[in-house]
Design an enzyme around this catalytic site. Structure first.
Site, mmCIF file in Angstrom:
data_model
loop_
_atom_site.group_PDB
_atom_site.id
_atom_site.type_symbol
_atom_site.label_atom_id
_atom_site.label_comp_id
_atom_site.label_asym_id
_atom_site.label_seq_id
_atom_site.Cartn_x
_atom_site.Cartn_y
_atom_site.Cartn_z
ATOM 1 N N GLU A 12 47.471 -23.904 34.960
ATOM 2 C CA GLU A 12 46.616 -22.728 34.790
ATOM 3 C C GLU A 12 47.012 -21.580 35.703
ATOM 4 O O GLU A 12 46.730 -20.433 35.411
ATOM 5 C CB GLU A 12 45.146 -23.099 35.030
ATOM 6 C CG GLU A 12 44.190 -21.995 34.660
ATOM 7 C CD GLU A 12 42.794 -22.494 34.325
ATOM 8 O OE1 GLU A 12 41.844 -21.750 34.579
ATOM 9 O OE2 GLU A 12 42.649 -23.611 33.800
ATOM 10 N N ASP A 116 42.868 -26.514 34.200
ATOM 11 C CA ASP A 116 41.694 -26.987 34.931
ATOM 12 C C ASP A 116 40.852 -27.888 34.043
ATOM 13 O O ASP A 116 40.693 -27.635 32.842
ATOM 14 C CB ASP A 116 40.852 -25.801 35.419
ATOM 15 C CG ASP A 116 41.535 -25.040 36.550
ATOM 16 O OD1 ASP A 116 42.563 -25.517 37.058
ATOM 17 O OD2 ASP A 116 41.030 -23.962 36.923
ATOM 18 N N ASP A 118 37.842 -28.506 33.018
ATOM 19 C CA ASP A 118 36.488 -28.150 32.621
ATOM 20 C C ASP A 118 36.575 -27.560 31.215
ATOM 21 O O ASP A 118 37.640 -27.549 30.603
ATOM 22 C CB ASP A 118 35.852 -27.163 33.614
ATOM 23 C CG ASP A 118 36.703 -25.902 33.820
ATOM 24 O OD1 ASP A 118 37.645 -25.679 33.032
ATOM 25 O OD2 ASP A 118 36.421 -25.138 34.755
ATOM 26 N N TYR A 331 38.810 -29.942 43.133
ATOM 27 C CA TYR A 331 38.412 -28.909 42.171
ATOM 28 C C TYR A 331 37.001 -28.413 42.479
ATOM 29 O O TYR A 331 36.060 -29.215 42.574
ATOM 30 C CB TYR A 331 38.478 -29.472 40.751
ATOM 31 C CG TYR A 331 38.345 -28.422 39.681
ATOM 32 C CD1 TYR A 331 39.254 -27.375 39.596
ATOM 33 C CD2 TYR A 331 37.311 -28.471 38.755
ATOM 34 C CE1 TYR A 331 39.138 -26.403 38.621
ATOM 35 C CE2 TYR A 331 37.187 -27.501 37.773
ATOM 36 C CZ TYR A 331 38.102 -26.472 37.710
ATOM 37 O OH TYR A 331 37.991 -25.507 36.744
#
EC number: 5.6.2.1
Length: 865
Positions: A12, A116, A118, A331
């Site tokens: 990312e 990431d 999520d 994270y």
């Protein structure tokens, strides 16, 4: 390499790509430049020799927006936006990420996505898949997803050994949220802004935005403000007897606490005074425990950052993300406070032994045995925020260090013993009334040794015996007033947002930041959220028309529906359609009832017709327009009921009663104060509605210093950008030469006497001309060497550099030896003569034209300018 499998890996952020490549290549890699760096190395992939390419995106590859035809505020009814199609376009076209990914994917048989972990990261996964040409259904080109919570060697290696598939449901949940927020937010924002623009003098109406998350967040702040504003204090009275025991003077607490009746309180005071002595009725001791904290999640990190460290949520998240990408913490976006059963506490603790501040404490935990954290909430996303490797203040920097320090101390607190203390309570009777005093004594500090701000306040009590009597020194009748609550703090606001389901761990900081940037609230000392007049009036308006628009219930429902999409339990398109239909009905009703909100605005803000002073004439009705100096500064024509926005952070004056040849509006001159300030004339109408196509494309007019916000009135075009051939103030007639710093043109500042100068019409570059000259003007002649405009200078006879006292001189600032020696470049590179030509890359030569004297079409597209 011809026989090797080719594997593309996409992270990312560039820093994460570097960490991943460094771990998997054991530092043996080559790096080449691209839109983002590409790291290459050979290794093994699923039992086969492979050549790896590791690169990254820079956040979302695409953003959602309306097609071009829906961008015009003047022609599109906001109601139509609910049914409008949406498109995805590159978030950062200048970075060329799509092209970069497509190029790097060529010849690759496998792709591993390291975004990431999520929902947003899952959505970016599918943006990358789309950009690279990979297909989830293509068995020959396989796509894998790496799931990791930190960029440590252990986590990266573990993720590589346990690759999974991307989760399309979570990606669709983000698509649903983006479409809902875009359509609802833009429709309401455009209507509100258009309706209230130009109606009130002291109203900052550049953008009056609405957001399904932003507005309920503001609603919490205004609700507290209303509570404070409507609060009516009441008097109360309380008895406060004092005794002396073993040299300690103690104030006793009344069991009744307080009374709101003075007469009754006076009666009780008389009884206690007449009692004279206090009899000890009971002495009790109780072992109390203050439990160690659960793991740290995002919401609690933001609350502590605001209340204890003084960081706003947006700043806290930026710092946390930086610590994460550097590998110092795990994270930072997680809802979980429970650690997974596989979490290695011992290794995590060992990494902190070397820390000079708490290393000794960690060593004792390892030697004596640490405690397992108490059970928390497992949201199924990421482990709690945890330190991953040791750091010092020098390594991470001041503010980031303070946040890192808290993360470490919190983690150490979760594996420390509980805090234990003994609470002593003594009950006494005086004149038939019961009082008490309490004391606390810590027996085991536990986790508060590393988290001292959570320590139990110790209060020592003398020893009391049941039945003993103690003389009462005095009895005070304390009079007080009930007080309203204080303004919401950021920390309290975050708690309310979490409680009501407004936003997510990833977006809460953004929503709070937005209401500040929109001037709906101001963050005052103590991180208190104080709503402004605009914020209060907006919420009161919603409450008058449709309270649902500012209540958290609807957003909470939307978040629940989006969560169902993420879990695969609801259809993405059905959820979007259902929510949009609800808001379409609410929007229609809101438009019909807008007069109710307008009445509140009229009571709070001053109408434009009653404000300002006459300044310049309107080109349409030839009546004087009023100059409104409040932000945003503007001119208001009461006859035409039109508003014309002006540049900010400067002064505006009438410019010699000159008029624009295009529309007959009187020109004004805008000036920035200071020795290096700029001045330029502008036509109010042209500045708001540029008459030439492509002005914003060519010059980036929205980036022009002090240009108005992008609204339905367009971007700012001062005379220094206007190419009209007959206007004496246009860049064609006042432009001198190309800017040495950018693609702009240096234009003569018309009111800079006696400190004459040239200003770039795009950047901050300034060229100082000979000071003290009586007059400096441009001429119609051009330099035969560089095609710049020839300027004429009438020097002061006392300071003239010309021979024999001559004062008049014509020349090119780039090629004339005399002028070149007299000019000075500020905020840019100096002019350098090369082969007889001056330095510069500006569009057009001299005054913006091509060589020759072709007539210029005033409707030209600017592409050739």
């Amino acid at each position: 390499m011809a026989n090797l499998l080719r594997v593309l890996m996409v992270a990312e952020k560039p820093s994460i790509a570097l960490s991943i490549a460094s771990v998997l290549s054991h530092g043996q890699m080559s790096t080449r430049r691209g839109s983002t760096e590409v790291h290459e190395f050979d290794g093994m992939f699923r039992g086969f020799k492979a050549h790896y390419r590791v690169t990254s995106v820079i956040g979302h590859v695409f953003s959602v927006d309306f097609p071009e035809k829906y961008q015009n505020w003047a022609t599109i009814d906001p109601q139509d936006l609910f049914d409008a199609p949406i498109i995805k376009k590159e978030s950062n076209p200048k970075a060329h990420i799509c092209r970069h990914l497509s190029n790097e994917a060529r010849g690759c048989s496998y792709m591993v996505l390291w975004l990431d972990c999520d929902r947003e990261g899952e959505n970016i996964c599918f943006e990358v898949i789309e950009s690279t040409g990979f297909d989830m259904k293509d068995s020959k080109r396989k796509v894998y997803r790496a799931r990791f919570s930190s960029v440590t060697e252990k986590d990266i290696s573990k993720a590589m050994d346990n690759l999974v598939e991307p989760n399309r449901d979570e990606a669709l949940a983000v698509d649903a949220r983006q479409e809902i927020d875009l359509k609802v937010g833009v429709a309401f924002s455009r209507f509100q802004t258009s309706y209230f623009q130009g109606k009130y003098q002291n109203l900052d109406c550049r953008v009056i935005s609405y957001g399904p998350c932003q507005t309920p967040t503001l609603g919490f702040c205004v609700q507290r403000y209303m509570h404070i504003n409507t609060f009516k204090p009441e008097k109360f009275w309380a008895l406060r007897p004092y005794i002396r025991k073993d040299g300690y003077e103690l104030q006793l607490e009344w069991e009744r606490r307080r009374l709101f009746d003075l007469e009754a309180a006076t009666v009780f005071q008389k009884l206690v005074v007449e009692g004279r002595t206090a009899k000890v009725m009971d002495v009790s001791e109780k072992q109390e425990v203050k439990g160690r904290p659960a793991g740290l999640n995002t919401v609690n990190l933001l609350k502590v950052a605001s209340s204890a460290l003084g960081f706003g949520p947006q700043t806290a998240m930026h710092l946390a993300e930086r610590l994460y990408t550097q590998g110092f913490i795990s994270y930072p976006r997680t809802e979980s406070t429970a650690y997974p059963s596989s979490f290695d506490f011992t290794d995590t603790l060992r990494a902190q032994v070397s820390n000079p501040v708490w290393g000794g404490y960690v060593q004792r935990l390892l030697s004596d045995g640490f405690h397992m954290p108490k059970s928390g909430t497992d949201a199924g996303d990421h482990p709690p925020i945890t330190p991953m490797r040791a750091a010092t203040e020098v390594m991470v920097g001041g503010d980031a260090w303070r946040l890192y320090q808290y993360v470490c101390q919190h983690f150490l607190g979760t594996v420390s013993p509980n805090c234990k203390y003994i609470r002593t309570k003594v009950e006494l009777s005086i004149g038939g009334e019961t009082f008490h005093c309490t004391g606390q004594r810590v027996t085991e500090k536990g986790f508060t040794a590393i988290m001292p701000w959570s320590a139990v306040d110790e209060k020592k009590l003398p020893s009391f015996l049941k039945g003993e009597r103690i003389e009462v020194l005095r009895v005070e009748l304390y009079e007080g007033n009930t007080a309203p609550p204080d303004y919401l703090t950021e920390s309290e606001l975050i708690s309310l947002m979490e409680k009501h389901g407004i936003g997510t761990d990833a977006s809460i900081a953004v929503h709070i930041n937005n209401i500040g940037e929109r001037n709906y609230v101001q963050v005052q000392s103590g991180r208190k959220m104080v709503p402004t007049a605009l914020g209060i009036t907006l919420i009161r308006g919603y409450q008058c028309i449709d309270p649902d628009l500012c209540l958290p219930d609807i957003r909470s429902f939307i978040e629940q529906q989006i969560t169902l999409v993420a879990k695969g339990q609801a259809d993405h398109s059905h959820v979007v359609q259902h929510v949009i239909q609800q808001f379409r009905r609410k929007f229609s009703y809101f438009v019909q009832q807008i007069e109710h909100m307008d009445a509140l605005f009229e009571a709070q803000f001053s109408p434009l017709a009653d404000s300002g002073r006459a300044l310049s004439k309107c080109g349409k009705c030839l009546r004087y327009m009023k100059h409104i100096t409040a932000v945003p500064p503007r001119l208001f024509c009461g006859t035409c009921e039109e508003v014309y926005y002006l540049p900010q952070k400067g002064t505006v004056k009438l410019y010699k009663e000159l008029t624009c040849p295009l529309d007959n509006f009187e020109l004004v001159i805008y000036s920035v104060p200071g020795p290096e300030g700029k001045s330029f004339p502008l036509c109010p109408y042209c500045y708001n509605s540029p008459p030439f196509e492509g002005i914003d494309t060519l010059f980036g007019a929205s980036k022009t210093p002090n240009a108005p916000a992008k609204t339905k009135t367009g971007a700012g075009m001062p005379c220094s950008l206007c190419p009209h051939p007959t206007c004496q103030h246009s860049v064609r007639n006042q432009g001198v030469c190309a800017c040495p710093e950018c693609e702009g043109t240096l234009v003569l500042d018309p009111v800079s006497f006696p400190k004459w100068k040239l200003n770039c019409n795009l950047c901050s570059c300034i060229v100082l001309l000979p000071e003290g000259a009586h007059r400096i003007t441009t001429t119609s002649n051009r330099c035969p060497e560089c095609d710049s405009a020839i300027i004429e200078i009438d020097f002061n006879k006392k300071t003239t550099p010309l021979e024999n006292g001559a004062t008049l001189h014509q020349g090119c600032v780039l090629c004339d030896e005399l002028l070149l020696s007299l000019v000075e470049v500020k905020h840019g590179r100096s002019f350098v003569r090369r082969g007889g030509r001056g330095r510069g890359r500006g569009r057009g030569r001299g005054r913006g034209g091509r060589r020759g004297s072709k007539s210029v079409d005033p409707k030209m597209s600017f592409r050739d300018f």
